[in-house]
Design an enzyme around this catalytic site. Structure first.
Site, PDB file in Angstrom:
ATOM      1  N   ARG A 209      -8.682   0.376  12.413  1.00 51.52           N
ATOM      2  CA  ARG A 209      -7.942  -0.544  13.279  1.00 51.52           C
ATOM      3  C   ARG A 209      -7.081   0.254  14.252  1.00 51.52           C
ATOM      4  NH1 ARG A 209      -3.979  -5.458  11.317  1.00 51.52           N
ATOM      5  NH2 ARG A 209      -2.970  -3.797  10.120  1.00 51.52           N
ATOM      6  N   ASP A 492       4.658  -4.338   5.712  1.00 49.55           N
ATOM      7  CA  ASP A 492       4.273  -3.587   6.906  1.00 49.55           C
ATOM      8  C   ASP A 492       4.955  -4.215   8.103  1.00 49.55           C
ATOM      9  OD1 ASP A 492       2.837  -5.876   7.526  1.00 49.55           O
ATOM     10  OD2 ASP A 492       0.869  -4.955   7.320  1.00 49.55           O
TER      11      ASP A 492
END
Length: 577
Positions: A209, A492
């Protein structure tokens, strides 16, 4: 290469149309243009720290980093930035215009793309090694994480340059070195404490990603401006690994984050077409799964698949960023104020509608639908906490598999077996359930915006949790760690975004807590001071001072209750690392 099809059932004229959108001539072949452009750049390169006047790299390039930042790789990424960077900036301007429009006008399915939604088409069939994705594990691109994740038993590992990686130069460039070795299965690690990490015989399929379109990599300047972080991440990974992956019978697989429209998907697809031609790769080598994690994208899921159909690997329900996007999009609307984060489960109306419509759209178009994240981190000290959490993970994955998802995400290797068992129970020996069309689900604009949560409330505990988690995560991020275990959850950037945006929304609307207290900036400041005192008592003043908690607290206050809303907290945070 021009005769290659750019979409299922698309003749050469589609390639020509897409070439025109990229601003390039159709003849001679695109790879000739790309090679000529790279030659022009290479002629201007110097061997020093600065790469001529057109490309400058200010980050350290010593050791194995020089193997990644070769003149040819630098030329390739600069070429992509010059060709696609202006379109990226234009699309970011469109995002801002759309956000202003949504202050008074709710999102709708696009009238101009009705023909795409009502016509018959499918995405390109998945490659063999992406047929079965029943459990995917995600994590940052550090060496130990990559090895452990590839060995976890999950079908796929998504190496993440975005939400779970703090984008220090060391992290992003060493991450490229780590992926270079992982692709060739030569990755290993011996630590100072005597531990040894080696790749097993059946590693997971690797996906990557890159960072989102809104971010830049400040250590690389092209024509005096920072390069797009996403272009930087993907260009280096593509340049060094695509041919190697093809030679191993695989392809270059990625996740695309934070998209807000099919036009942004078109940008990525045009970049993929150009890169495949420039690197003389077979058509469809690059496959992308798009994270549907913004409210605008939820209204264009079908169009996003259509734009990427020859490079599509499906859609993913990025649940945490989706909640953040709803808060951000409707932050000025009092009727869209959400309760405590922990009360926003996958069963609430707007989350339920979003995930069910995603499965329906994917399966209708022959694409995989991948479910959301299980972020629990096993508690080694308290088995009862772990047992309860694993039961919740199992129930969540049972719901996803029952709803028709073809796979799901976990954040820790110890969750793989639990998630796998739930999908095994539904899939059996089948690799997926794309043939389950979910025709019972009806596309519904209103349902996507239904934020009613019966019994939902804002509590002091919820306010304190948002403050504490936000500060602790930002301190970790500033220290260079983008995936932080806090309160038995792997936090996160997405969950930190929820924490600070919720507080901004509550303060902005003077929302009332369940005890009648109104949330103000003064109250939030007091809670922040109290939570900092608690952290000092828990960890000691020395650790707090050394661990960048004070900087994190100042930054959190700036993005959580300042008058102006910051679109992404990682943008001001990037200035501090």
């Amino acid at each position: 290469m021009l005769g290659r099809r750019s979409g299922v059932g698309a003749p050469d004229r589609v390639c020509k149309t897409r070439a025109a959108r990229c601003g390039r001539a159709v003849t001679p072949p695109r790879r000739t243009h790309a090679a000529r452009r790279r030659t022009d750049i290479l002629q201007a390169l110097s061997n020093g720290r600065h790469v001529s006047d057109s490309v400058a790299i200010t980050g350290d390039q010593s050791g194995r980093r020089a193997e990644i930042l070769t003149p040819e790789a630098v030329a390739f990424m600069a070429d992509l930035e010059r060709r696609f960077g202006p379109r990226r900036l234009h699309l970011l301007e469109r995002r801002a215009e759309r956000r202003r429009r949504h202050e008074s006008e709710a999102p709708r399915f696009l009238a101009e793309t009705r023909g795409i939604r009502e016509s018959s088409w499918t995405v390109r069939p998945p490659p063999t090694d992406l047929l079965d994705r029943r459990v995917e594990i995600t994590g940052p691109v550090d060496r130990k994480m990559i090895i452990n994740a590839l060995n976890s038993g999950a079908r796929v590992f998504m190496a993440d340059f975005e939400d779970s990686t703090s984008p220090t130069w060391d992290n992003v460039i060493d991450g490229q070195v780590n992926l270079f070795d992982a692709v060739r299965r030569t990755i290993w690690l011996d630590t100072d404490d005597g531990k040894s990490y080696r790749l097993g015989n059946r590693p997971a399929v690797l996906m990557v990603r890159p960072r989102g379109l809104h971010l830049v990599e400040r250590h690389v300047l092209v024509d005096g401006a920072p390069i797009s972080a996403g272009f930087f991440d993907l260009a280096l990974y593509l340049f060094h690994n695509a041919a190697e992956l093809v030679s191993r019978g695989s392809g270059l697989y990625c996740y695309l984050p934070k998209l807000e429209s099919h036009l942004e998907a078109r940008l990525w697809n045009d970049l993929f077409l150009y890169a495949e031609d420039a690197l003389t790769l077979p058509g469809g080598t690059i496959r992308a799964t798009v994270l549907i994690e913004t409210i605008p994208a939820a209204f264009e899921m079908e169009e996003i698949l259509h734009e990427l159909r020859d490079h599509s690997a499906g859609l993913n329900a990025g649940r945490w960023d989706y909640i953040f996007s709803l808060i951000k999009t409707f932050r000025d609307r009092a009727d869209m104020v959400l309760p405590d984060r922990r009360q926003i489960t996958m069963s609430v109306p707007f989350m339920r509608a979003y995930t069910e419509q995603l499965v329906r759209i994917c399966h209708r178009r022959g694409a995989h639908a991948i479910g959301g994240m299980a972020a629990f981190v096993p508690n080694r000290r308290d088995p009862e906490v772990t047992e309860r959490a694993l039961a919740e993970v199992a129930a969540d994955k049972r719901r996803e598999a029952g709803d028709g998802f073809d796979g799901t995400w976990v954040a820790h290797p110890d969750l793989v077996a639990t998630a796998m068992a739930e999908f095994d129970a539904v899939l059996g020996d089948r690799p997926h359930q794309v043939d389950r069309l979910r025709e019972d689900v009806v596309p519904d604009e209103a349902a996507l915006l239904d934020v009613r949560i019966p019994g939902g409330a804002i509590t002091e505990a919820g306010l304190r949790l948002n403050v504490s988690v936000g500060v602790q995560y930002l301190a970790s991020w500033l220290r260079g760690t983008g995936a932080a275990a806090i309160n038995d959850l792997m936090e996160d950037a997405a969950t930190a975004e929820i924490s600070r945006s919720q507080i901004w929304q509550w303060v902005h609307h003077r929302a009332g807590m369940d005890d009648g207290t109104r949330i103000t900036a003064e109250l939030a400041e007091r809670v922040l001071a109290e939570e900092m005192d608690r952290l000092r008592s828990q960890h000691g003043s020395e650790l707090i001072d050394r661990g960048r908690f004070n900087e994190a607290a100042e930054l959190f206050a700036r993005v959580a209750w300042a008058d102006k809303f910051s679109e992404f907290l990682t943008i001001p945070a990037y200035e501090l690392i």
